[in-house]
Design an enzyme around this catalytic site. Structure first.
Site, PDB file in Angstrom:
ATOM      1  N   TYR A  80       0.840  -1.190   0.000  1.00 41.03           N
ATOM      2  CA  TYR A  80       0.000   0.000   0.000  1.00 41.03           C
ATOM      3  C   TYR A  80       0.880   1.247   0.000  1.00 41.03           C
ATOM      4  O   TYR A  80       1.261   1.787   1.030  1.00 41.03           O
ATOM      5  CB  TYR A  80      -0.938   0.004   1.211  1.00 41.03           C
ATOM      6  N   HIS A 109      -1.440 -12.033   0.221  1.00 41.07           N
ATOM      7  CA  HIS A 109      -2.243 -11.033  -0.470  1.00 41.07           C
ATOM      8  C   HIS A 109      -2.973 -11.571  -1.696  1.00 41.07           C
ATOM      9  O   HIS A 109      -4.108 -11.172  -1.967  1.00 41.07           O
ATOM     10  CB  HIS A 109      -1.345  -9.862  -0.870  1.00 41.07           C
ATOM     11  N   SER A 166     -13.205  -3.565  -0.742  1.00 48.10           N
ATOM     12  CA  SER A 166     -14.105  -2.727  -1.539  1.00 48.10           C
ATOM     13  C   SER A 166     -15.563  -2.988  -1.156  1.00 48.10           C
ATOM     14  O   SER A 166     -16.406  -3.276  -2.013  1.00 48.10           O
ATOM     15  CB  SER A 166     -13.901  -2.957  -3.041  1.00 48.10           C
ATOM     16  N   PRO A 167     -15.894  -2.898   0.130  1.00 48.69           N
ATOM     17  CA  PRO A 167     -17.237  -3.271   0.577  1.00 48.69           C
ATOM     18  C   PRO A 167     -18.339  -2.327   0.121  1.00 48.69           C
ATOM     19  O   PRO A 167     -19.514  -2.689   0.186  1.00 48.69           O
ATOM     20  CB  PRO A 167     -17.111  -3.248   2.108  1.00 48.69           C
ATOM     21  N   LEU A 168     -17.985  -1.134  -0.354  1.00 54.77           N
ATOM     22  CA  LEU A 168     -19.005  -0.161  -0.742  1.00 54.77           C
ATOM     23  C   LEU A 168     -19.294  -0.164  -2.235  1.00 54.77           C
ATOM     24  O   LEU A 168     -19.963   0.742  -2.739  1.00 54.77           O
ATOM     25  CB  LEU A 168     -18.582   1.246  -0.291  1.00 54.77           C
ATOM     26  N   GLY A 169     -18.805  -1.160  -2.950  1.00 53.99           N
ATOM     27  CA  GLY A 169     -19.073  -1.248  -4.381  1.00 53.99           C
ATOM     28  C   GLY A 169     -20.563  -1.307  -4.673  1.00 53.99           C
ATOM     29  O   GLY A 169     -21.300  -2.074  -4.055  1.00 53.99           O
TER      30      GLY A 169
END
Length: 290
Positions: A53, A128, A208-211
């Site tokens: 990151y 990863h 990316s839970p808000l996709g």
């Protein structure tokens, strides 16, 4: 905040995905540190980072170092915070991502993460991404060796299939505690992996839970756009943000799920953390597709 289990630990059901603090468009360090502190103040006890990151070439570990500095400067309780990091990916600085699952690389990466985080043992170390050029069992075997050496306390895997979870479980036993795959209202392809995590007692950490939730709606106050999804309608009725509704919906999907939304502003993570106290009704869940 609602808590969920990772291995033998309990953490807040909403964690902090720290990636936005170090990649393209990242905030200055003062705001980044303030974001981590706001998360901890809001009851977040899981911080998800990775050695890859970062933004520019030569910055490997930028996010790990930032998280370590933020924790060191925090005046509250740090003992209950689980820092989860990852190894096996890279960023050459041109916006692309690479993968390297060779056992030797993973072991070196773990050693460097230990140094950057300033700890003798990493609470949760995650592979990863599977490397198509390396046998999966070899990569997972490196995690087993790191566990045996006491360099990591527990292991996780990311971006994996159902069969890869089974294989990792056979190698690591109950020291495998988590799976991190993409999962959101818009992307539900990892539903079988989520259900397997329930069966095996593993935590499922959706990235990316808000996709599927409009970015314009997330950036503005609730009800100020007409994006038109059920998440916005329920949010307006509740007087909260669409992202809170989305995260609460995710948490209702499974007791194994721990949400790790990204944030680069204190107000954003405070809002996300509030989803750990939000309970949706059966009628609302039905409207949201779950």
């Amino acid at each position: 905040m609602l808590t969920r289990r990772i291995g033998d630990l309990h953490v807040g059901a909403v964690g902090l995905g720290a990636m936005p603090l170090s990649i393209e468009g990242r905030p200055d360090e003062a705001r980044a540190v303030a974001t981590v502190h706001a998360a901890l103040d809001a009851g977040v006890t899981l911080i998800d980072t990775a050695d890859s990151y970062h933004w520019h070439a030569g910055e490997t570990g930028h996010n790990e170092r930032l998280v370590a500095r933020a924790l060191a400067a925090y005046g509250g309780d740090r003992d209950s915070v689980l820092v989860a990091t990852k190894g096996g990916r890279g960023r050459p600085g041109d916006g692309s991502w690479t993968v390297d699952g060779r056992p030797g690389h993973l072991k070196r990466a773990c050693e460097e993460s230990l140094r950057r985080l300033g700890t003798e043992t990493i609470g949760l170390y995650q592979l990863h991404k599977p490397d198509p050029g390396v046998p999966w069992t070899d990569s997972v075997g490196a995690l087993r060796d790191l566990l045996d050496e006491g360099k990591i306390r527990s292991a996780g895997i990311s971006n994996v299939t159902v069969e890869q979870i089974h294989q990792a479980r056979r190698i690591l036993g109950d020291r495998l505690v988590s799976v991190q795959n993409q999962y959101s209202p818009a992307v539900r392809g990892s539903e079988p992996q989520l259900r397997l995590c329930e069966e095996l007692g593993l935590a499922f950490l959706p990235w990316s839970p808000l996709g599927g939730i409009s970015r314009s709606a997330l950036d503005g106050p609730s009800g100020t756009t007409s994006a038109g999804t059920p998440f916005h309608a329920v949010a307006e009725e509740r007087g909260v943000s669409p992202q809170q509704i989305c995260l609460a919906w995710l948490l209702a999907r499974s007791p194994a799920l721990i949400a790790i939304p990204g944030a680069s502003r204190p107000r954003t993570i405070r809002d996300s953390a509030a989803a750990g106290r939000l309970r949706l009704t059966e009628e609302e869940l039905a409207r949201l597709g779950g």
